[in-house]
Design an enzyme around this catalytic site. Sequence first.
Site, PDB file in Angstrom:
ATOM      1  N   CYS A  23     -41.456  38.968  -2.293  1.00  0.00           N
ATOM      2  CA  CYS A  23     -42.426  40.013  -2.632  1.00  0.00           C
ATOM      3  C   CYS A  23     -43.869  39.587  -2.360  1.00  0.00           C
ATOM      4  CB  CYS A  23     -42.269  40.431  -4.089  1.00  0.00           C
ATOM      5  SG  CYS A  23     -42.826  39.184  -5.259  1.00  0.00           S
ATOM      6  N   LYS A  26      -3.641  12.674  -0.952  1.00  0.00           N
ATOM      7  CA  LYS A  26      -5.075  12.389  -1.027  1.00  0.00           C
ATOM      8  C   LYS A  26      -5.869  13.691  -1.105  1.00  0.00           C
ATOM      9  CE  LYS A  26      -6.881   8.727  -0.331  1.00  0.00           C
ATOM     10  NZ  LYS A  26      -6.871   7.657   0.639  1.00  0.00           N
ATOM     11  N   CYS A  36     -41.728  32.690  -8.904  1.00  0.00           N
ATOM     12  CA  CYS A  36     -42.438  33.854  -8.393  1.00  0.00           C
ATOM     13  C   CYS A  36     -43.036  34.568  -9.606  1.00  0.00           C
ATOM     14  CB  CYS A  36     -41.444  34.768  -7.684  1.00  0.00           C
ATOM     15  SG  CYS A  36     -42.002  36.472  -7.555  1.00  0.00           S
ATOM     16  N   CYS A  85     -40.755  42.141  -8.306  1.00  0.00           N
ATOM     17  CA  CYS A  85     -40.165  41.416  -7.171  1.00  0.00           C
ATOM     18  C   CYS A  85     -38.738  41.915  -6.984  1.00  0.00           C
ATOM     19  CB  CYS A  85     -40.170  39.916  -7.458  1.00  0.00           C
ATOM     20  SG  CYS A  85     -39.237  38.981  -6.228  1.00  0.00           S
ATOM     21  N   ASP A 109      -9.197   5.629  -8.465  1.00  0.00           N
ATOM     22  CA  ASP A 109     -10.077   5.121  -7.418  1.00  0.00           C
ATOM     23  C   ASP A 109     -10.842   3.916  -7.963  1.00  0.00           C
ATOM     24  OD1 ASP A 109     -11.322   4.935  -5.029  1.00  0.00           O
ATOM     25  OD2 ASP A 109     -12.588   6.706  -5.267  1.00  0.00           O
ATOM     26  N   LYS A 158      -3.994   9.000  -8.767  1.00  0.00           N
ATOM     27  CA  LYS A 158      -4.280   7.823  -7.927  1.00  0.00           C
ATOM     28  C   LYS A 158      -5.693   7.402  -8.286  1.00  0.00           C
ATOM     29  CE  LYS A 158      -3.888   5.959  -3.302  1.00  0.00           C
ATOM     30  NZ  LYS A 158      -5.136   5.215  -3.259  1.00  0.00           N
ATOM     31  N   CYS A 203     -44.254  34.103  -2.931  1.00  0.00           N
ATOM     32  CA  CYS A 203     -42.829  34.432  -3.019  1.00  0.00           C
ATOM     33  C   CYS A 203     -42.336  34.946  -1.664  1.00  0.00           C
ATOM     34  CB  CYS A 203     -42.599  35.493  -4.088  1.00  0.00           C
ATOM     35  SG  CYS A 203     -40.923  36.144  -4.090  1.00  0.00           S
ATOM     36  N   TYR A 222       0.063   0.744 -13.994  1.00  0.00           N
ATOM     37  CA  TYR A 222       0.895   1.733 -13.293  1.00  0.00           C
ATOM     38  C   TYR A 222       2.209   1.185 -12.747  1.00  0.00           C
ATOM     39  CZ  TYR A 222      -1.651   0.108  -9.097  1.00  0.00           C
ATOM     40  OH  TYR A 222      -2.211  -0.633  -8.107  1.00  0.00           O
ATOM     41  N   SER A 252       0.850  -1.188   0.000  1.00  0.00           N
ATOM     42  CA  SER A 252       0.000   0.000   0.000  1.00  0.00           C
ATOM     43  C   SER A 252       0.887   1.240   0.000  1.00  0.00           C
ATOM     44  CB  SER A 252      -0.934  -0.022   1.188  1.00  0.00           C
ATOM     45  OG  SER A 252      -0.194  -0.298   2.335  1.00  0.00           O
ATOM     46  N   LEU A 253       0.267   2.400   0.020  1.00  0.00           N
ATOM     47  CA  LEU A 253       1.013   3.657  -0.033  1.00  0.00           C
ATOM     48  C   LEU A 253       0.705   4.470   1.213  1.00  0.00           C
ATOM     49  CD1 LEU A 253       0.179   4.673  -3.708  1.00  0.00           C
ATOM     50  CD2 LEU A 253       2.457   4.136  -2.843  1.00  0.00           C
ATOM     51  N   GLU A 258       1.428  10.742 -11.018  1.00  0.00           N
ATOM     52  CA  GLU A 258       0.320  10.200 -11.817  1.00  0.00           C
ATOM     53  C   GLU A 258      -0.951  10.185 -10.987  1.00  0.00           C
ATOM     54  OE1 GLU A 258       2.921   6.933 -12.466  1.00  0.00           O
ATOM     55  OE2 GLU A 258       1.629   5.537 -11.405  1.00  0.00           O
TER      56      GLU A 258
HETATM   57  S1  IVH Z   1       1.628   2.325  -7.186  1.00  0.00           S
HETATM   58  C1  IVH Z   1       4.161   0.102  -3.944  1.00  0.00           C
HETATM   59  N1  IVH Z   1       0.168   3.919  -8.669  1.00  0.00           N
HETATM   60  O1  IVH Z   1      -3.347   2.740  -4.509  1.00  0.00           O
HETATM   61  C2  IVH Z   1       3.083   0.991  -4.414  1.00  0.00           C
HETATM   62  N2  IVH Z   1      -0.928   2.690  -6.946  1.00  0.00           N
HETATM   63  O2  IVH Z   1      -2.215   2.192  -1.562  1.00  0.00           O
HETATM   64  C3  IVH Z   1       2.348   0.413  -5.534  1.00  0.00           C
HETATM   65  N3  IVH Z   1      -3.350   3.071  -6.844  1.00  0.00           N
HETATM   66  O3  IVH Z   1      -4.621  -0.171  -3.990  1.00  0.00           O
HETATM   67  C4  IVH Z   1       1.178   1.207  -5.929  1.00  0.00           C
HETATM   68  N4  IVH Z   1      -3.450   4.487  -8.522  1.00  0.00           N
HETATM   69  O4  IVH Z   1      -4.180   0.058  -6.503  1.00  0.00           O
HETATM   70  C5  IVH Z   1       0.167   3.051  -7.642  1.00  0.00           C
HETATM   71  N5  IVH Z   1      -0.984   5.357 -10.081  1.00  0.00           N
HETATM   72  C6  IVH Z   1      -0.980   4.474  -9.070  1.00  0.00           C
HETATM   73  C7  IVH Z   1      -2.161   4.130  -8.379  1.00  0.00           C
HETATM   74  C8  IVH Z   1      -2.098   3.235  -7.312  1.00  0.00           C
HETATM   75  C9  IVH Z   1      -4.149   3.842  -7.593  1.00  0.00           C
HETATM   76  C10 IVH Z   1      -3.830   2.242  -5.714  1.00  0.00           C
HETATM   77  C11 IVH Z   1      -3.332   0.835  -5.742  1.00  0.00           C
HETATM   78  C12 IVH Z   1      -3.401   0.393  -4.287  1.00  0.00           C
HETATM   79  C13 IVH Z   1      -3.302   1.697  -3.562  1.00  0.00           C
HETATM   80  C14 IVH Z   1      -1.986   1.771  -2.833  1.00  0.00           C
END
Ligand code: IVH
Length: 668
Positions: free
Chosen positions: A411, A314, A426, A432, A117, A115, A408, A225, A81-82, A113
Amino acid sequence: MTELLERVTGLRDELNKHNHRYYVLNEPSIPDAEYDRLFQSLLSLEKKHPELVSSDSPTQRVGAAPLEAFNQVTHKIPMLSLDNLFSADELSAFVTKVADKLSESSDLAFVAEPKFDGVAISLFYRDGKLEYAATRGDGETGEDVTQNIRTIYSIPLSLSGSSYPSELEVRGEVLMPKAVFHRLNEQAQALGEKPFVNPRNAASGSLRQLDSKTTANRRLHMFAYAIGYYDGGRVPDNHYDAMVALRGWGFAVNEHVEKLIGTAECESYRLMLTKLRPDLDYDIDGIVYKVNSFAQQDKLGFVSRAPRWAMAYKFPAEEAVTSLLGVEFQVGRTGALTPVARLEPVFVGGVTVSNATLHNVDEINRLDIRLGDSVVVHRAGDVIPKVVRVVAERRPKTATTIAIPTKCPICGSEVVSVDEEAAIRCSGALLCPAQLKESIKHFVSRKAMDIDGFGEKLVAQLVDKKLLNCVTDIYDLRVADLVLLDRMAEKSAEKLVSAIESSKKTTLPRFLFSLGIREVGEATARSLSAAYGDIAVISQLDEEEFLLVEDVGPIVAKNIHQFFSSTKNQEMIEGLLAAGIVWDKPAAVETAGTLAGRIMVITGTFGSYTRDELKQRLLGLGAKVSGSVSKKTDYLIAGDKAGSKLTKAQDLGIRVVFEPELDRFFDQ
Ligand code: IVH
């Protein structure tokens, strides 16, 4: 190769090429019917010769038998995750910290780039063929959703080129485009089915279908990505080039992936993408910043489950729950009563919100909203906050229904509802004070008669003190009247009178726009002026003649005709002309225009013009000014800090004109 095999492979290659052009490059190359014809030929050849069917044939995307359950897959490299950051300060601290750790100057290269969703996915290719696809799961083990993934046309079943490693894991995000989401929800509504809550849930639910035919109907998309595991070959030594390689192998890599140097560029990308966000056809919830060099990424390593070399900025949450304290009805320029929700103040979309629009009475009924309810407020970008739903489980017993006014609130005139409209109005028209104030505000505004110094408070005072009973009265205002108002010194009064005086010299499009005819914006005013060129002519036209004007449809034609049919409005126009409002007759060149029919896009900032001034000048020469670059664009006018539009124009081979070269249009 037999002749038959050659034909089958030829058809497959051709269909794959068209798929790639359509779903990855967004540039359809042949009509749908032609594609269908090729597809049917391949299908019938494969039917006659089943031994020639291969798993990467375009006919094999849909049609697998439904599954009982998904198998588990262990990822070759865990899906991490990030860590998040939430402000410009935190972003700059991240850039500095990484540079320090690497003992680099602040000129460190990052890639930024969107993120996305959506749903994270890992694809495994052996010898260029898709072998399996898995969801993220707990990061170590996910679910095998290969059959569903195969239905996504932006995911290649076999890779292009030959430079890919023999084992290759590609990571990306599966999304449902907003347009598809809205279309599916409209269909669901028509069938009385439950709609999806948002595109991410829709994408996630669609990937979890045991029958891939359902997934196929959901029209998902994937952006690649990252490269995960690989063996038996080489990949570039930095992230940006890896993205370019992925593009070459046939993946959709987002157009807003940019290489950036240092804090300042990271910050301007943040501002750029924040602005662009509402126009994207997919949801994003932030920006991912990654250190570009893989060697530097390795040096930085990981803390627990997140890399030190990447960070997600975010966006502020766009939805929040608060309570509805009351509803007020505001009267607009055309008399429409707009219900406005008064809310317990709540932090949403980066600001504190205490009012939100409820649009109209139909919306109040649709939401089934009551005073005291807990409501979800949505605020995206600079868009006006709105109430999107009621949290039904939290309705207090004391909640009361909202009374719809019959008079109204300003007025006291009767409120009328027009059959085909959701709005209630109105009936007081310019008697008015609320409608009068709004009409005057519109009349003096920058894009209308452009009278400087005529603010909202001043308009309110002038109307309340009965100094303005109609827009024509503006031209009778004298310094002696104005100095009697609050906060109006003699100097400002003189300035205002002189601004009123100079507004008299105007243009026909501005004058038409300032009249405030329902649904006649700047563009329609310009078209009307270009088509007929004379207010005396325009005011006598019948409905059919308005229909001949560019962009004027039946409703607008009816509105314009109704406006000019009113004796009061005719008197107002005569009054304004008698007060001395004049314009030059639109010159013939202006209608023909040296740039007639050219499609131009403006991007960046300019030294000698505001963007709006530049737009007006180009329009004046007959150009059409569009907001986005496409193959149809004739010129991109690029100022300083031109971003992705410039890249796109250059990619498409569109002519780019920079500020110093603009003279060649204007000097003609
Ligand atoms: S790179 C080691 N690039 O974000 C990191 N992740 O918390 C690898 N996500 O569920 C992730 N857009 O699916 C990366 N341009 C992007 C992204 C991205 C969305 C999501 C990813 C994961 C979450 C990471």
